[in-house]
Design a protein around this motif. Structure first.
Motif, mmCIF file in Angstrom:
data_model
loop_
_atom_site.group_PDB
_atom_site.id
_atom_site.type_symbol
_atom_site.label_atom_id
_atom_site.label_comp_id
_atom_site.label_asym_id
_atom_site.label_seq_id
_atom_site.Cartn_x
_atom_site.Cartn_y
_atom_site.Cartn_z
ATOM 1 N N ARG A 1 -13.833 6.815 9.118
ATOM 2 C CA ARG A 1 -15.257 6.442 9.200
ATOM 3 C C ARG A 1 -15.526 5.490 10.350
ATOM 4 O O ARG A 1 -16.546 5.609 11.023
ATOM 5 C CB ARG A 1 -15.699 5.813 7.883
ATOM 6 N N THR B 1 0.827 -1.205 0.000
ATOM 7 C CA THR B 1 0.000 0.000 0.000
ATOM 8 C C THR B 1 0.863 1.259 0.000
ATOM 9 O O THR B 1 0.419 2.308 -0.446
ATOM 10 C CB THR B 1 -0.950 0.041 1.217
ATOM 11 N N LEU C 1 -9.385 7.019 4.977
ATOM 12 C CA LEU C 1 -10.810 7.364 4.949
ATOM 13 C C LEU C 1 -11.624 6.313 5.709
ATOM 14 O O LEU C 1 -12.515 6.637 6.506
ATOM 15 C CB LEU C 1 -11.280 7.437 3.490
ATOM 16 N N GLY D 1 -20.837 9.373 4.061
ATOM 17 C CA GLY D 1 -20.981 9.040 2.643
ATOM 18 C C GLY D 1 -21.957 7.896 2.459
ATOM 19 O O GLY D 1 -22.662 7.520 3.405
ATOM 20 N N GLU D 2 -21.993 7.335 1.254
ATOM 21 C CA GLU D 2 -23.048 6.376 0.960
ATOM 22 C C GLU D 2 -22.571 4.952 0.735
ATOM 23 O O GLU D 2 -23.329 4.121 0.271
ATOM 24 C CB GLU D 2 -23.864 6.856 -0.240
ATOM 25 N N ASP D 3 -21.308 4.673 1.036
ATOM 26 C CA ASP D 3 -20.870 3.289 1.033
ATOM 27 C C ASP D 3 -21.639 2.587 2.149
ATOM 28 O O ASP D 3 -21.467 2.896 3.318
ATOM 29 C CB ASP D 3 -19.357 3.237 1.291
ATOM 30 N N GLN D 4 -22.492 1.630 1.755
ATOM 31 C CA GLN D 4 -23.415 1.043 2.735
ATOM 32 C C GLN D 4 -22.709 0.318 3.880
ATOM 33 O O GLN D 4 -23.308 0.103 4.920
ATOM 34 C CB GLN D 4 -24.381 0.085 2.027
ATOM 35 N N ARG D 5 -21.448 -0.047 3.688
ATOM 36 C CA ARG D 5 -20.744 -0.688 4.795
ATOM 37 C C ARG D 5 -20.657 0.256 5.989
ATOM 38 O O ARG D 5 -20.593 -0.181 7.135
ATOM 39 C CB ARG D 5 -19.332 -1.091 4.354
ATOM 40 N N TYR E 1 -12.851 7.271 -6.007
ATOM 41 C CA TYR E 1 -12.186 6.033 -5.609
ATOM 42 C C TYR E 1 -13.196 4.996 -5.135
ATOM 43 O O TYR E 1 -13.174 3.846 -5.563
ATOM 44 C CB TYR E 1 -11.178 6.344 -4.494
ATOM 45 N N GLU E 2 -14.111 5.437 -4.252
ATOM 46 C CA GLU E 2 -15.124 4.512 -3.728
ATOM 47 C C GLU E 2 -16.009 3.970 -4.836
ATOM 48 O O GLU E 2 -16.416 2.806 -4.817
ATOM 49 C CB GLU E 2 -16.021 5.229 -2.713
ATOM 50 N N PRO F 1 -0.349 5.477 -3.308
ATOM 51 C CA PRO F 1 -0.815 6.539 -2.415
ATOM 52 C C PRO F 1 -2.323 6.587 -2.249
ATOM 53 O O PRO F 1 -2.821 6.839 -1.166
ATOM 54 C CB PRO F 1 -0.280 7.803 -3.073
ATOM 55 N N HIS F 2 -3.082 6.329 -3.337
ATOM 56 C CA HIS F 2 -4.534 6.459 -3.215
ATOM 57 C C HIS F 2 -5.128 5.363 -2.351
ATOM 58 O O HIS F 2 -6.049 5.603 -1.590
ATOM 59 C CB HIS F 2 -5.193 6.464 -4.589
ATOM 60 N N ALA F 3 -4.557 4.167 -2.461
ATOM 61 C CA ALA F 3 -5.023 3.086 -1.598
ATOM 62 C C ALA F 3 -4.805 3.476 -0.153
ATOM 63 O O ALA F 3 -5.641 3.220 0.710
ATOM 64 C CB ALA F 3 -4.280 1.800 -1.928
ATOM 65 N N ARG G 1 -25.411 10.213 5.981
ATOM 66 C CA ARG G 1 -24.844 10.426 4.646
ATOM 67 C C ARG G 1 -23.804 11.542 4.684
ATOM 68 O O ARG G 1 -22.746 11.445 4.071
ATOM 69 C CB ARG G 1 -25.970 10.773 3.673
ATOM 70 N N LEU H 1 -7.320 -3.031 -4.204
ATOM 71 C CA LEU H 1 -6.998 -1.603 -4.182
ATOM 72 C C LEU H 1 -6.006 -1.256 -5.287
ATOM 73 O O LEU H 1 -6.097 -0.203 -5.912
ATOM 74 C CB LEU H 1 -6.431 -1.211 -2.808
ATOM 75 N N GLN I 1 -9.946 11.359 -4.821
ATOM 76 C CA GLN I 1 -10.611 11.649 -3.547
ATOM 77 C C GLN I 1 -11.760 12.644 -3.693
ATOM 78 O O GLN I 1 -12.334 13.101 -2.701
ATOM 79 C CB GLN I 1 -9.603 12.175 -2.514
ATOM 80 N N TRP J 1 -16.981 -7.680 2.610
ATOM 81 C CA TRP J 1 -16.831 -6.259 2.910
ATOM 82 C C TRP J 1 -15.370 -5.824 2.888
ATOM 83 O O TRP J 1 -15.073 -4.657 2.720
ATOM 84 C CB TRP J 1 -17.432 -5.955 4.288
ATOM 85 N N ASP K 1 -6.341 1.550 -8.250
ATOM 86 C CA ASP K 1 -5.322 2.548 -8.548
ATOM 87 C C ASP K 1 -4.883 2.487 -10.002
ATOM 88 O O ASP K 1 -4.722 3.505 -10.671
ATOM 89 C CB ASP K 1 -4.103 2.341 -7.640
ATOM 90 N N SER L 1 -4.620 6.590 1.146
ATOM 91 C CA SER L 1 -5.559 7.591 1.642
ATOM 92 C C SER L 1 -6.960 7.010 1.766
ATOM 93 O O SER L 1 -7.739 7.430 2.612
ATOM 94 C CB SER L 1 -5.545 8.856 0.782
ATOM 95 N N TYR L 2 -7.238 5.988 0.951
ATOM 96 C CA TYR L 2 -8.535 5.317 1.116
ATOM 97 C C TYR L 2 -8.592 4.587 2.454
ATOM 98 O O TYR L 2 -9.591 4.643 3.156
ATOM 99 C CB TYR L 2 -8.785 4.337 -0.027
ATOM 100 N N ARG L 3 -7.468 3.919 2.809
ATOM 101 C CA ARG L 3 -7.414 3.265 4.119
ATOM 102 C C ARG L 3 -7.625 4.287 5.234
ATOM 103 O O ARG L 3 -8.275 4.001 6.239
ATOM 104 C CB ARG L 3 -6.069 2.565 4.315
ATOM 105 N N ALA M 1 -23.233 10.274 -2.720
ATOM 106 C CA ALA M 1 -22.189 10.820 -1.851
ATOM 107 C C ALA M 1 -21.059 9.799 -1.729
ATOM 108 O O ALA M 1 -20.887 9.146 -0.716
ATOM 109 C CB ALA M 1 -22.764 11.163 -0.481
ATOM 110 N N LEU M 2 -20.306 9.673 -2.824
ATOM 111 C CA LEU M 2 -19.186 8.733 -2.854
ATOM 112 C C LEU M 2 -18.008 9.444 -3.501
ATOM 113 O O LEU M 2 -18.200 10.314 -4.346
ATOM 114 C CB LEU M 2 -19.528 7.513 -3.711
#
Lengths: 353, 255
Positions: free
Chosen positions: A22, A6, A18, A293-297, B86-87, A10-12, A289, B107, B124, B100, B111, A14-16, B82-83
């Motif tokens: 959450r 990872t 995020l 955000g709207e990722d249902q997880r 990336y998501e 870099p984007h992976a 929301r 990932l 982002q 999940w 990328d 920053s996603y981690r 609202a995503l």
């Protein structure tokens, strides 16, 4: 987690980040909920010190009888019913907004609460029990039966060919007006006593909470949540638009019908227990929301937690605003909730709709 | 080797027949194929029929790929959830199955596709903040993140500026070349077709009326038949074939 791979992406990374943020928000919401429930239990017409209340909760055997009855049989069911009802209504609203692609959708937009009010009024004004076997419970049973009838009607119409989400929402609004008119007709002919009972019921109240109601609402949540969770990715995809979700292989129509059934039960039961607390079904999901955000997880548990927090905090306010009295909770949710909600969407709006 | 062939494929909306008897020899993977035809000729219907969203007579024959290896990108780009970008790409990847949790490999795939289609800087950003062209690029990334072997795209460049059109078509051509995938693009700009697509299918009257190497299909006669436009093909200063439009041909075009 393999930090080595990872690091190269870099984007992976920053996603981690995020995801971690959450999870922290979810934990924070849960903590606020625990705090709110504790305050809720400690408040009431009889004044007890917070320490005594907590001791009674942890070791009920050691507390004096009166305090034990007040805390365990009156306040705890009320406080916990606020949690389960708040979570159910918010989850129902969240999934309704998702599958109908409409920010205003909630079980109430589809006429469920209007139908429930009409069913309850049938019992209170005319003494009509839809299931005569349980006359003692005829108000909640009538409310539930009418709410389910309304959602079955919506469900039946949704299975017809060529029915779009817009049609479903419009049909729901037509149901709201029909049931409100029927309710007004009942009220017009009602005795003064029955009229005040109906009006009080439609304001929404947690005061009739029992452990049985807590258990039923909790069981329904426990049943529905995993069914939504299994579909988390598909439900999120629906928010990208029907065509796109279908292109991703989501069975949009089937998913929508499944969700409609779950949402009906999730909303009809709490409404039949506590009356009309419609606002939670719209605000809870929007708060979640905005925060997650709207990722249902994250959105799914977030909507449940935010609904529970809002209703629990409302319950606290309903006792704290007027010392010695418990205001109807439906009034507080709207009066306090609306300005808060308006401020939230105006300042933090992400143009998600 | 991946290929896609059609045998007497039909489709209808209600009682209206859109496609009848669409037949073409196997389209081989590894390069871009254009699907051209006038408005309402049935291009989207053909895509949806191949993707299994519509039922109808005839056979869609896939070689070297299973139905779940196929991705169809619809034309609509209205994404307002609202995503983050990336998501939304993760989301597309996860529709294929899986729990999940996200693996490092998943990932990495996200990328990779964002880099390929020039979206790394937008990763982002929230979807509602994007311009129409950016959304279109995101939806291309969503379509390709799972590395499908058969790709059907409905006007993938319609919202893009001139440079992005060139860039995206080039990235799509590279994708087809590297993965050997069958990539069919419904396009209106015949200059794009001539520049980027090795083969072309021409759709009219609910049938495929011509198929083959692009320059052999897109003759002035065929363009006149498809669009009712008089044109000629010349070369740009770098040798690329170009269509010059002379004007309406004044004869009824094929529906």
């Amino acid at each position: 987690m393999t930090s080595l791979s990872t690091d190269a992406i870099p984007h992976a990374q920053s996603y981690r980040g995020l995801v971690a943020r959450r999870l922290a928000i979810l934990v924070g919401l849960a903590a606020v909920l625990v705090l709110s429930v504790a305050v809720d239990v400690s408040l009431g017409p009889a004044r007890y010190a917070l320490g005594d209340v907590l001791r009674t909760i942890v070791a009920p055997g050691a507390a004096d009888l009166q305090m034990r009855v007040v805390i365990w049989d009156i306040r705890m069911p009320m406080a916990l019913l606020a949690v389960t009802v708040g979570a159910s209504l918010s989850l129902a609203g969240a999934q309704m907004q998702t599958i109908l692609a409409n920010p205003l959708a909630s079980p109430f937009t589809l006429g469920l609460s209007a139908a429930a009010s009409f069913g309850a009024a049938l019992a209170m004004v005319l003494g009509v029990a839809i299931f005569p076997a349980a006359v003692g419970l005829m108000v909640p049973i009538n409310a539930f039966a009418m709410a389910m009838a309304a959602s079955l009607l919506i469900f039946g119409l949704s299975t017809l060919r060529g029915v779009t989400v817009e049609t479903i929402v419009l049909l729901g609004i037509a149901l709201v007006f029909s049931f409100n008119a029927a309710l007004a007709l009942l009220q017009y002919f009602a005795s003064d006593q029955a009229l005040s009972a109906v009006v009080f019921w439609t304001m929404g109240s947690l005061t009739k909470a029992t452990w049985g109601k807590v258990a039923i609402t909790a069981a329904i949540l426990a049943l529905c949540t995993p069914l939504f969770a299994r579909r988390a990715w598909a439900l999120t995809a629906i928010r990208l638009g029907e065509a796109r979700a279908a292109a991703m292989g989501v069975p949009v129509r089937r998913l929508r019908l499944e969700a409609l059934v779950l949402v009906s039960v999730l909303a009809a039961v709490p409404v039949s227990f506590v009356g009309t607390i419609g606002f939670i079904g719209i605000v809870g999901p929007h708060v979640a929301r905005l925060l997650l955000g709207e990722d249902q997880r994250f959105f799914l548990p977030g909507a449940m937690l935010s609904g529970a927090v809002i209703l629990s905090a409302t319950s606290v306010l309903s006792k704290a605003l007027l010392p010695g009295a418990v205001l109807p909770i439906g009034i507080i949710t709207a009066l306090v909730g609306v300005p808060f909600f308006a401020a939230l969407i105006l300042t933090k709006g992400r143009k998600a709709w | 080797m991946v290929s896609l062939a059609l045998e007497q494929v039909g489709a209808r909306y209600g009682r209206r027949e859109i496609l009848s008897d669409a037949t073409c020899a196997p389209v081989a993977g590894g390069g871009l194929t254009a699907l051209v035809g006038a408005n309402a000729a049935g291009k989207s219907t053909l895509f949806r029929r191949i993707a299994g969203q519509l039922r109808g007579p005839g056979i869609v024959r896939l070689e070297g790929a299973a139905p779940h290896d196929l991705r169809y990108m619809p034309q609509d780009t209205g994404m307002s959830a609202a995503l983050t970008v990336y998501e939304s790409v993760i989301l597309a990847l996860k529709q294929g199955g899986g729990g999940w949790r996200l693996s490092a490999a998943e990932l990495a795939a996200v990328d990779d596709v964002l880099h390929r289609f020039g979206l790394a800087d937008l990763a982002q950003r929230q979807l509602p903040e994007l311009s129409g062209g950016q959304r279109q690029s995101v939806s291309i990334a969503q379509t390709l993140v799972s590395q499908p072997k058969v790709v059907l795209m409905d006007e993938p460049t319609s919202a893009l500026d001139l440079f992005r059109q060139y860039e995206i078509l080039e990235a799509l051509r590279r994708y087809a070349e590297e993965t050997g995938a069958v990539v069919i693009l419904a396009l209106h700009d015949l200059n794009q077709v001539m520049r980027a697509c090795a083969t072309t299918l021409a759709l009219a009257e609910g049938r495929i009326i011509a198929a083959g190497p692009t320059l052999e299909v897109l003759t002035p006669e065929m363009i006149s038949r498809l669009y009712g436009i008089d044109s000629r093909v010349e070369r740009c200063s770098r040798g690329c074939p170009m269509m010059i439009v002379d004007g309406p041909s004044g004869q009824a075009r094929a529906g």
